[in-house]
Design an enzyme around this catalytic site. Structure first.
Site: not given
Ligand code: THU
Length: 133
Positions: A45, A47, A58, A89, A92
């Site tokens: 990830n 940010e 992912e 989530c 995704c």
């Protein structure tokens, strides 16, 4: 050799997790995709200070695979320090169902990587929106 593939993939996701750029949440996630040719593509990830721009692990891995011409995706592994492992989530799930519709999905807690929970991408997003026509 499904079990061996699973562990190879989880190991790759664990390694990728160390590359997470998560200064705001400090929640580090690693992902790894297995392609039909046996290639593994990883992501973590990333940010942003503008929080909504954050990209999940992912999705980073999926975008890499798609833009590197990786071919069919057989399995997706996602790991984080979370009991039971991180299930993707909704955003995704939508992308995975579009580009890896038949993939197996493996999730694990990074503290207990041998405890793998397995789902399917399709199973996690029933009645998905797929085509405009
Ligand atoms: N995150 C992922 O990378 N994958 C998931 O499946 C769930 C959430 C990231 C996004 C954000 O950087 C952090 O985890 C906290 O939500």
């Amino acid at each position: 050799m499904r079990n061996r593939d699973n562990h190879r993939l989880i190991a790759a996701a664990l390694k990728a997790r160390h590359r997470a750029v998560a200064p705001y949440s400090r929640f580090r996630v690693g992902a790894a995709l297995l392609t039909a040719s046996g290639r593994i593509i990883t992501g973590a990830n990333v940010e942003s200070v503008s929080y909504g721009l954050t990209c999940c692990a992912e999705r980073v891995a999926l975008f890499k695979a798609l833009t590197e011409g990786a071919g069919r995706i057989l399995a997706v592994a996602v790991v984080a320090r979370l009991t039971g492992g991180p299930t993707p989530c909704g955003a995704c799930r939508q992308l995975l169902v579009e580009y890896a519709p038949r993939a197996r999905l493996l999730v694990a807690d990074s503290r207990r990587p041998s405890m793998v929970r397995e789902f399917t991408v399709g199973g996690l997003l029933p009645e998905a929106f797929r085509k405009l026509r």
